[in-house]
Write an enzyme that holds these catalytic residues in place. Structure first.
Site, PDB file in Angstrom:
ATOM      1  N   ARG A  95      -2.807   5.635  -7.330  1.00 53.09           N
ATOM      2  CA  ARG A  95      -1.992   4.441  -7.088  1.00 53.09           C
ATOM      3  C   ARG A  95      -2.815   3.213  -7.467  1.00 53.09           C
ATOM      4  O   ARG A  95      -3.891   2.989  -6.909  1.00 53.09           O
ATOM      5  CB  ARG A  95      -1.579   4.378  -5.608  1.00 53.09           C
ATOM      6  CG  ARG A  95      -0.787   3.139  -5.316  1.00 53.09           C
ATOM      7  CD  ARG A  95      -0.285   2.984  -3.895  1.00 53.09           C
ATOM      8  NE  ARG A  95       0.282   1.639  -3.821  1.00 53.09           N
ATOM      9  CZ  ARG A  95       0.193   0.815  -2.801  1.00 53.09           C
ATOM     10  NH1 ARG A  95      -0.383   1.198  -1.679  1.00 53.09           N
ATOM     11  NH2 ARG A  95       0.711  -0.391  -2.865  1.00 53.09           N
ATOM     12  N   HIS A 140       0.988  -6.514  -6.060  1.00 48.43           N
ATOM     13  CA  HIS A 140       0.067  -6.332  -4.925  1.00 48.43           C
ATOM     14  C   HIS A 140      -0.685  -7.657  -4.720  1.00 48.43           C
ATOM     15  O   HIS A 140      -1.894  -7.742  -4.879  1.00 48.43           O
ATOM     16  CB  HIS A 140      -0.885  -5.164  -5.189  1.00 48.43           C
ATOM     17  CG  HIS A 140      -1.586  -4.631  -3.967  1.00 48.43           C
ATOM     18  ND1 HIS A 140      -1.562  -3.298  -3.602  1.00 48.43           N
ATOM     19  CD2 HIS A 140      -2.338  -5.251  -3.027  1.00 48.43           C
ATOM     20  CE1 HIS A 140      -2.281  -3.131  -2.497  1.00 48.43           C
ATOM     21  NE2 HIS A 140      -2.765  -4.306  -2.132  1.00 48.43           N
ATOM     22  N   GLU A 185       3.465  -4.256   0.837  1.00 52.24           N
ATOM     23  CA  GLU A 185       3.355  -4.908   2.136  1.00 52.24           C
ATOM     24  C   GLU A 185       3.966  -6.300   2.212  1.00 52.24           C
ATOM     25  O   GLU A 185       3.253  -7.312   2.337  1.00 52.24           O
ATOM     26  CB  GLU A 185       1.886  -4.975   2.565  1.00 52.24           C
ATOM     27  CG  GLU A 185       1.257  -3.612   2.699  1.00 52.24           C
ATOM     28  CD  GLU A 185      -0.112  -3.659   3.356  1.00 52.24           C
ATOM     29  OE1 GLU A 185      -0.650  -4.755   3.553  1.00 52.24           O
ATOM     30  OE2 GLU A 185      -0.636  -2.593   3.679  1.00 52.24           O
ATOM     31  N   ASN A 328       2.383   2.064   4.627  1.00 51.48           N
ATOM     32  CA  ASN A 328       0.949   1.798   4.709  1.00 51.48           C
ATOM     33  C   ASN A 328       0.616   1.701   6.187  1.00 51.48           C
ATOM     34  O   ASN A 328       1.185   0.863   6.899  1.00 51.48           O
ATOM     35  CB  ASN A 328       0.594   0.465   4.048  1.00 51.48           C
ATOM     36  CG  ASN A 328       0.758   0.501   2.542  1.00 51.48           C
ATOM     37  OD1 ASN A 328       1.148   1.518   1.961  1.00 51.48           O
ATOM     38  ND2 ASN A 328       0.462  -0.612   1.888  1.00 51.48           N
ATOM     39  N   TYR A 330      -2.585   1.852   9.236  1.00 53.51           N
ATOM     40  CA  TYR A 330      -4.002   1.928   9.586  1.00 53.51           C
ATOM     41  C   TYR A 330      -4.240   2.038  11.080  1.00 53.51           C
ATOM     42  O   TYR A 330      -5.153   2.711  11.507  1.00 53.51           O
ATOM     43  CB  TYR A 330      -4.747   0.669   9.084  1.00 53.51           C
ATOM     44  CG  TYR A 330      -4.843   0.582   7.574  1.00 53.51           C
ATOM     45  CD1 TYR A 330      -3.808   0.047   6.816  1.00 53.51           C
ATOM     46  CD2 TYR A 330      -5.969   1.046   6.911  1.00 53.51           C
ATOM     47  CE1 TYR A 330      -3.892  -0.019   5.425  1.00 53.51           C
ATOM     48  CE2 TYR A 330      -6.054   0.976   5.518  1.00 53.51           C
ATOM     49  CZ  TYR A 330      -5.024   0.447   4.784  1.00 53.51           C
ATOM     50  OH  TYR A 330      -5.109   0.387   3.420  1.00 53.51           O
ATOM     51  N   GLU A 397      -0.700   4.146   1.894  1.00 52.90           N
ATOM     52  CA  GLU A 397      -2.073   3.728   2.208  1.00 52.90           C
ATOM     53  C   GLU A 397      -2.426   4.192   3.606  1.00 52.90           C
ATOM     54  O   GLU A 397      -1.598   4.134   4.517  1.00 52.90           O
ATOM     55  CB  GLU A 397      -2.245   2.194   2.216  1.00 52.90           C
ATOM     56  CG  GLU A 397      -2.396   1.571   0.876  1.00 52.90           C
ATOM     57  CD  GLU A 397      -2.594   0.054   0.948  1.00 52.90           C
ATOM     58  OE1 GLU A 397      -3.169  -0.444   1.941  1.00 52.90           O
ATOM     59  OE2 GLU A 397      -2.162  -0.618   0.004  1.00 52.90           O
TER      60      GLU A 397
HETATM   61  C1  PNW Z   1      -3.751  -3.388   3.069  1.00 49.83           C
HETATM   62  N1  PNW Z   1      -3.170  -4.848   9.216  1.00 49.83           N
HETATM   63  O1  PNW Z   1      -3.795  -4.580   3.782  1.00 49.83           O
HETATM   64  C2  PNW Z   1      -3.652  -3.774   1.610  1.00 49.83           C
HETATM   65  O2  PNW Z   1      -2.557  -3.204   0.962  1.00 49.83           O
HETATM   66  C3  PNW Z   1      -4.904  -3.527   0.840  1.00 49.83           C
HETATM   67  O3  PNW Z   1      -4.931  -4.350  -0.295  1.00 49.83           O
HETATM   68  C4  PNW Z   1      -6.102  -3.722   1.737  1.00 49.83           C
HETATM   69  O4  PNW Z   1      -7.310  -3.685   1.038  1.00 49.83           O
HETATM   70  C5  PNW Z   1      -6.058  -2.623   2.780  1.00 49.83           C
HETATM   71  O5  PNW Z   1      -4.820  -2.611   3.458  1.00 49.83           O
HETATM   72  C6  PNW Z   1      -7.161  -2.718   3.824  1.00 49.83           C
HETATM   73  O6  PNW Z   1      -7.046  -3.923   4.541  1.00 49.83           O
HETATM   74  C7  PNW Z   1      -3.657  -4.575   5.146  1.00 49.83           C
HETATM   75  O7  PNW Z   1      -3.626  -5.849   9.840  1.00 49.83           O
HETATM   76  C8  PNW Z   1      -4.250  -5.603   5.839  1.00 49.83           C
HETATM   77  O8  PNW Z   1      -2.586  -3.918   9.816  1.00 49.83           O
HETATM   78  C9  PNW Z   1      -4.079  -5.704   7.206  1.00 49.83           C
HETATM   79  C10 PNW Z   1      -3.323  -4.747   7.857  1.00 49.83           C
HETATM   80  C11 PNW Z   1      -2.742  -3.709   7.176  1.00 49.83           C
HETATM   81  C12 PNW Z   1      -2.918  -3.625   5.805  1.00 49.83           C
END
Ligand code: PNW
Length: 504
Positions: A95, A140, A185, A328, A330, A397
Site C-alpha cells: 500500500r 494521503h 483517514e 486504520n 491503532y 493500517e
Molecule cells: C495514521 N490516532 O495516522 C496515518 O495514516 C499515517 O500516515 C501515520 O504515519 C500513522 O497512522 C501513524 O501515526 C494516524 O490518533 C494518526 O489514532 C493518529 C491516529 C491514528 C492514525
C-alpha cells in the site's frame, strides 16, 4: 467454516480462551507507506509544493525534531531497494500513495508532469516484477499548496479537483492498479488539519472548518467512486474503497450505563462521522451527531447548525460508495463521563460530543496517543460488523511506534496481540476481514512527530545520505508470519527480558 475452525484452534491458553494462530485461506498481508512520508525529492522533477512542505518550511518549530519531508527516506531514488525489501518480507501487496503535487504540479489538470508519471510507472513495474500487488491511495494528506491557497477541503470546488486528479490516475495507472483507496483517514484531515492545528495546513477552524471539510470530502470521495465505477471499472475490473481511522472509545467503567452510552456517541462522532454516510442503509451523518451539533450551535446563538446535513440527492449519491470498509486502527481511549473535555476548544468537535475522554490505558508506545489495547481492536471490529451491515473489511493500517529499536520486542508483542485479537473475531464472531496491512515498511516522516516516533519494520538512518535501511527483528517476525500464514511460535521473537507468552 467448521474445518477452518478446527484447523485454526491450535491451543487453549490457561485462561481457557481459545487462542487462534492460523489465518484463513485467501487472507492477504501487506505493508503501507505514504508519498510525503517516504519519497523526499520535494522540489525536483517538476513536483510542486504541498501543504506539508509549506508547514515544515515556514513553521519548522511545529515538528517535534525539526525534520521535514525534503528527503525523508529518499524513496523517489531508492524505490527499487524498497521493492527488494518488500520481496524479502514476502508481502502479497504494497500500500502506497500517489503525490498529487508530483503528478499535477498546479493541482489542476492543465499540466500533467511526465516525470511524476514516469516515477510511479517505474515503481509499478518493479512491483510487478516481484509479483507484489499495488494497493494505492489517491490522497494521503499531501494536498498541493496551490489548492490550499483556494481553501483546500473547505472549498466545494475540491470535489471537481479531486475527481479530475483521480481521473488522470485511473487513466495512467489503472491498467496495473486493481485496488484503490480514495482518501486516507478523513477524520485526521478534517478534524486535525481544518478543525485543529495538529496536521497541515493547520487551519484550526475548530467546530466550523472541520464540518465544511467533511461535507466536501465525502462528496469528493463519492464522485471519485462513481467515476471509477461508471467509467473505469468496466474495463479495468478493480475495486475501490475508503480508509477510515478509529480511535475506539470504551467506557472506563463498563458497568456505568451513562459511560457506555457516551462511548457509543464518541464512536459515532469519530468513526461514524465518515462511515455512517457511506456504509449504512440510512446514509447521512449519524443522528446523534446531527442532534448534538444542532443543539450546541443553538446554544451558541447561531441561526443554523455548524454541521450541514446532506440533502436527499447527496445522501443517495454517497451511500454505498466503497467496495470494502478500510479500517486504520491503532488504539483505544476511554470515556469517563459527560461534560466538556478539559482539552476541548469552543466550539469544537470534541465539545460537540459532550463527553470527557482520556487516553491512559494499556502499555506504552513512543506516541502519546497510542496505548496497547488489543481487546479494543476486537470490540471495534464486532461493532463495525453490526453497525455496517457486515461489510467486508480490510485492515488498511495497524502498527506500533518506538524510538527505533532494532530488537523491537514491543512491536512484535503488539503485532502478536493485535493479530490474535483479529483472528479471534474472524473465527468466533464471523467478522469478515479479508486482509491486513502493517504500518509501516520503514521508519518515515511521522508528520508533526518527525522521525522521533518510528513505526517501521526497517530502521532508517536519517543521518546517512544513503538512508540505509536495516531490518528490525519485527521484519523477520512478519516475514515468518506471512510465509506460514500463522502467528510465529519461535523463541527468537520472545523477549528474553519479560514477555510471558501465555498471557498474550
Ligand atoms: C495514521 N490516532 O495516522 C496515518 O495514516 C499515517 O500516515 C501515520 O504515519 C500513522 O497512522 C501513524 O501515526 C494516524 O490518533 C494518526 O489514532 C493518529 C491516529 C491514528 C492514525
Amino acid at each position: 467454516m467448521a474445518t477452518a475452525i478446527i484447523i485454526a484452534l491450535l491451543a487453549i491458553t490457561h485462561s481457557g480462551i481459545a487462542h487462534y494462530t492460523k489465518f484463513p485461506e485467501g487472507f492477504t498481508f501487506g505493508v503501507a507507506t505514504a508519498s510525503h512520508q517516504i519519497e523526499g525529492a520535494w522540489n525536483v522533477s517538476g513536483k510542486s509544493e504541498n501543504v506539508w512542505d509549506r508547514l515544515t518550511h515556514s513553521r519548522p518549530w511545529m515538528i517535534a525534531d525539526g525534520t521535514n519531508g525534503d528527503i525523508a527516506c529518499d524513496s523517489y531514488n531508492k524505490y527499487q531497494e524498497d521493492v527488494d525489501h518488500l520481496a524479502y518480507l514476502g508481502v502479497d501487496f504494497y500500500r502506497f500513495s500517489l503525490s498529487w503535487a508530483r503528478i499535477l504540479p498546479t493541482g489542476r489538470v492543465d499540466h500533467v508532469n511526465p516525470d511524476g508519471i514516469r516515477y510511479y510507472n517505474a515503481l509499478l513495474d518493479a512491483l510487478a516484477e516481484k509479483n507484489i500487488e499495488p494497493l494505492v491511495t489517491l490522497f494521503h494528506w499531501d494536498l498541493p499548496q496551490s489548492l490550499q491557497d483556494l481553501g483546500g477541503w473547505a472549498n466545494p470546488k475540491m470535489i471537481d479537483y479531486f475527481r479530475d486528479y483521480s481521473d488522470v490516475c485511473f487513466r495512467e495507472f489503472g491498467d496495473r492498479i486493481k485496488s484503490w483507496i480514495t482518501i486516507n483517514e478523513p477524520y485526521e484531515i478534517c478534524e486535525d488539519a481544518y478543525g485543529d492545528d495538529k496536521k497541515a495546513p493547520a487551519i484550526d477552524s475548530h467546530g466550523v472548518g472541520n464540518y465544511l471539510c467533511s461535507d466536501n470530502l465525502l462528496k469528493a470521495h463519492a464522485e471519485v467512486y462513481h467515476l471509477y465505477n461508471d467509467t473505469y471499472r468496466p474495463q479495468q475490473n478493480g475495486r475501490i474503497m475508503i480508509s477510515i481511522n478509529s480511535i475506539w472509545y470504551e467506557p472506563s467503567d463498563p458497568e456505568d450505563a451513562e459511560q457506555v452510552a457516551l462511548a457509543e456517541v464518541a464512536n459515532q462522532f469519530k468513526f461514524g462521522w465518515f462511515a455512517h454516510p457511506i456504509f449504512t442503509e440510512e446514509g447521512g451523518y449519524p443522528a446523534v451527531m446531527v442532534e448534538n451539533v444542532a443543539q450546541q450551535s443553538q446554544a451558541e446563538g447561531l441561526p443554523k447548525s455548524r454541521l450541514e446535513q446532506f440533502d436527499d440527492y447527496w445522501i443517495e449519491r454517497i451511500k454505498g460508495t466503497s467496495d470494502f470498509l478500510g479500517i486504520n486502527h491503532y488504539t483505544t481511549h476511554l470515556v469517563t463521563g459527560p461534560g466538556v473535555d478539559p482539552i476541548a476548544k469552543s466550539p469544537s468537535w470534541l465539545k460537540d460530543i459532550g463527553a470527557v475522554t482520556t487516553m491512559n490505558v494499556g502499555g506504552d508506545s513512543a506516541s502519546e496517543w497510542l496505548r496497547v489495547v488489543p481487546t479494543g481492536f476486537a470490540n471495534l471490529l464486532r461493532w463495525c460488523k453490526s453497525s455496517y451491515n457486515d461489510a467486508p473489511i480490510y485492515i488498511t493500517e495497524n502498527g506500533f511506534s518506538d524510538r527505533g529499536d532494532l530488537d523491537d520486542y514491543g512491536r512484535i508483542q503488539y503485532l502478536n496481540d493485535y493479530l490474535s485479537a483479529l483472528l479471534h473475531v474472524i473465527y468466533e464472531d464471523d467478522v469478515k476481514v479479508l486482509g491486513y496491512t502493517l504500518w509501516t515498511l520503514m521508519d518515515n516522516f511521522e508528520w508533526r512527530a518527525g522521525f522521533s516516533e518510528r513505526f517501521g519494520l526497517y530502521y532508517v538512518d536519517i543521518t546517512d545520505p544513503e538512508r540505509l535501511r536495516t531490518p528490525k527483528l519485527s521484519a523477520d517476525y512478519y516475514k515468518q508470519l506471512i510465509a506460514a500464514r500463522e502467528l510465529p511460535e519461535d523463541d527468537r521473537f520472545k523477549n528474553p527480558a519479560h514477555i510471558d507468552r501465555s498471557e498474550l
